[in-house]
Design an enzyme around this catalytic site. Sequence first.
Site, PDB file in Angstrom:
ATOM      1  N   CYS A 199       3.455   3.397 -24.767  1.00 43.81           N
ATOM      2  CA  CYS A 199       4.911   3.566 -24.602  1.00 43.81           C
ATOM      3  C   CYS A 199       5.697   2.259 -24.506  1.00 43.81           C
ATOM      4  O   CYS A 199       6.916   2.271 -24.608  1.00 43.81           O
ATOM      5  CB  CYS A 199       5.212   4.433 -23.378  1.00 43.81           C
ATOM      6  SG  CYS A 199       4.749   3.687 -21.821  1.00 43.81           S
ATOM      7  N   SER A 212       0.820  -1.227   0.000  1.00 40.02           N
ATOM      8  CA  SER A 212       0.000   0.000   0.000  1.00 40.02           C
ATOM      9  C   SER A 212       0.844   1.263   0.000  1.00 40.02           C
ATOM     10  O   SER A 212       0.313   2.370  -0.122  1.00 40.02           O
ATOM     11  CB  SER A 212      -0.926   0.022   1.218  1.00 40.02           C
ATOM     12  OG  SER A 212      -1.663  -1.154   1.330  1.00 40.02           O
ATOM     13  N   HIS A 238       3.470   4.000   8.143  1.00 38.37           N
ATOM     14  CA  HIS A 238       2.427   4.123   9.163  1.00 38.37           C
ATOM     15  C   HIS A 238       2.795   5.146  10.215  1.00 38.37           C
ATOM     16  O   HIS A 238       3.971   5.371  10.524  1.00 38.37           O
ATOM     17  CB  HIS A 238       2.179   2.760   9.812  1.00 38.37           C
ATOM     18  CG  HIS A 238       1.545   1.781   8.851  1.00 38.37           C
ATOM     19  ND1 HIS A 238       0.278   1.951   8.367  1.00 38.37           N
ATOM     20  CD2 HIS A 238       2.024   0.664   8.263  1.00 38.37           C
ATOM     21  CE1 HIS A 238      -0.008   0.973   7.533  1.00 38.37           C
ATOM     22  NE2 HIS A 238       1.047   0.172   7.443  1.00 38.37           N
TER      23      HIS A 238
END
Length: 494
Positions: free
Chosen positions: A448, A50, A54
């Site tokens: 690309c 993610s 933290h």
Amino acid sequence: MTGPHVRDVVIVGGGVVGVTLARQLARYHLDVLLLERDAEVGFGVSKANSGIIHSGMHADPDTLKGQLEWPGNVGWLELRDDLGFGFAQVGELLVALSEEEFPTLDALEAQGERKGVPGMTRWDQATIRAHQPNLSREVLAAVWAPTAGVINPYEAVLLIAESAAHNGVEVATDEPLTAIDPPADDPGAPLVLHTPQRRIATRFVVNAAGLFADEVARMAGVGTFTITGRKGEEYLLDRRLAGLVTSIIFPCPTATSKGTLITPTFDGTIMVGPTAEATDDKLDTATTPDGAAQVFAAARRLVPTIDERDVIAEFAGVRAVADTEDFVLGPTARRGFVNAAGIQSPGLTAAPAIADHLVAALASEGLELRERDDFVPEVEHPVRFSVLPDEEQAELAARDPRFARLVCRCELVTEAEITDAIDRGARTLDGLKFRTRAGMGRCQGGFCTWHCLELLAERRGCALTDLTKRGGDSWLIRDRDDAPPTPVEVGERR
Ligand SMILES: Cc1cc2nc3c(=O)[nH]c(=O)nc-3n(C[C@H](O)[C@H](O)[C@H](O)COP(=O)(O)OP(=O)(O)OC[C@H]3O[C@@H](n4cnc5c(N)ncnc54)[C@H](O)[C@@H]3O)c2cc1C
């Protein structure tokens, strides 16, 4: 006659843990080798997460995860200042959707306070609404923690490895550890490692092999733990939604995960996820309709306007979960063999503190640490053309015409950035993408990819058919007589 060359430390695994440790060890007069079995560093779980540093309040302070989470967060600031990768402290909101969740807010806030996390405050509905107007009206209260941040994890890993290499660490990719000889009769004898390329003698080995750390520990005869996989699916939404949330939104956690988060990524997209599903296949990084359904149902509870139709890319990563559910760090019964295993979340956050912990463990096992006075903390940061002001872009293009040639139109990546990334070590299409963002935009490389491959082949002096997406057998071009080369495999979309 001289004996075989004996290394001081061999690190097995070039994820965020291995490269961060390598760079820390480069501060001392030591002979360090990092072995990575993939074609480039960071291609394990360190690229598929993610991307959150933290706040420091999440993990239980009575575990290693909890003890290293907050110091790790602090360590990233120093790394960012030295290396300049994408990292922004956007803060997090841990939200409660019902009064029953208020005790969880209390508990996590108290946990953060116990660890010394600064700046946490409790927000009521009016404050939440003022800061995050798109959050659901069902959000009743929240803990605001300004210390949380978003990072480009692959960019960070690549630059940390580059810094370690500049400071003398040998970074060997495409070179798996395959065996470790049994202990010799002489207890002071070095450990002897094998790869397909060579035999290596070393005083210390650090096992940072992620999902396969249990296998590496077994090679050393100290397989005292097992690693199981826990898969997490993530979904990236179109950049046009930038600003939907401006901080990371966390629901209250479950027993096995922090729940589905909504994250404003460093590069301006919105990411939703992850799931948390046990898997027997540690290499299973496929996304699934069930995973998507779970993620979007959970995300809509937090931000009701979130929609699957805005997905531009999806991927999954597999957490390396040790049977203790904690990090497995430190010396083992095999002299010289040190573990850095079971590094599940918050492993990215904790990585700088894990590296410091391991350096101390190695020193306590007899590794002599003599600081070098020629350690160079910085590396020259690659140009990011798209974020420069117009005048600077024009100046660069006038000086070097490769800056006037766009390769990736979605992310505005120039030919100069692509060739620089190749010169800095990109060997695969994913390596180019993670260094430059070419192929990460809305069209996902539709325009690309071909140009990137041509530049890779030209610069590396190899055939197009030699190129892969991410090493191994992830070939992209089929060799067919007379037919123009055709991309045949796009594989995972990010
Ligand atoms: C979906 C998901 C979301 C997450 N989100 C976050 C987050 O937001 N914040 C956070 O703090 N943490 C997060 N995490 C956890 C974080 O990503 C990991 O803790 C961290 O990346 C682990 O790093 P590592 O270096 O231990 O492992 P890896 O990155 O997997 O590195 C291990 C390396 O060892 C190599 N290797 C294996 N065997 C051998 C061998 N025999 N020889 C040589 N090399 C070998 C592998 O190829 C690999 O490159 C998340 C994890 C997942 C799955």
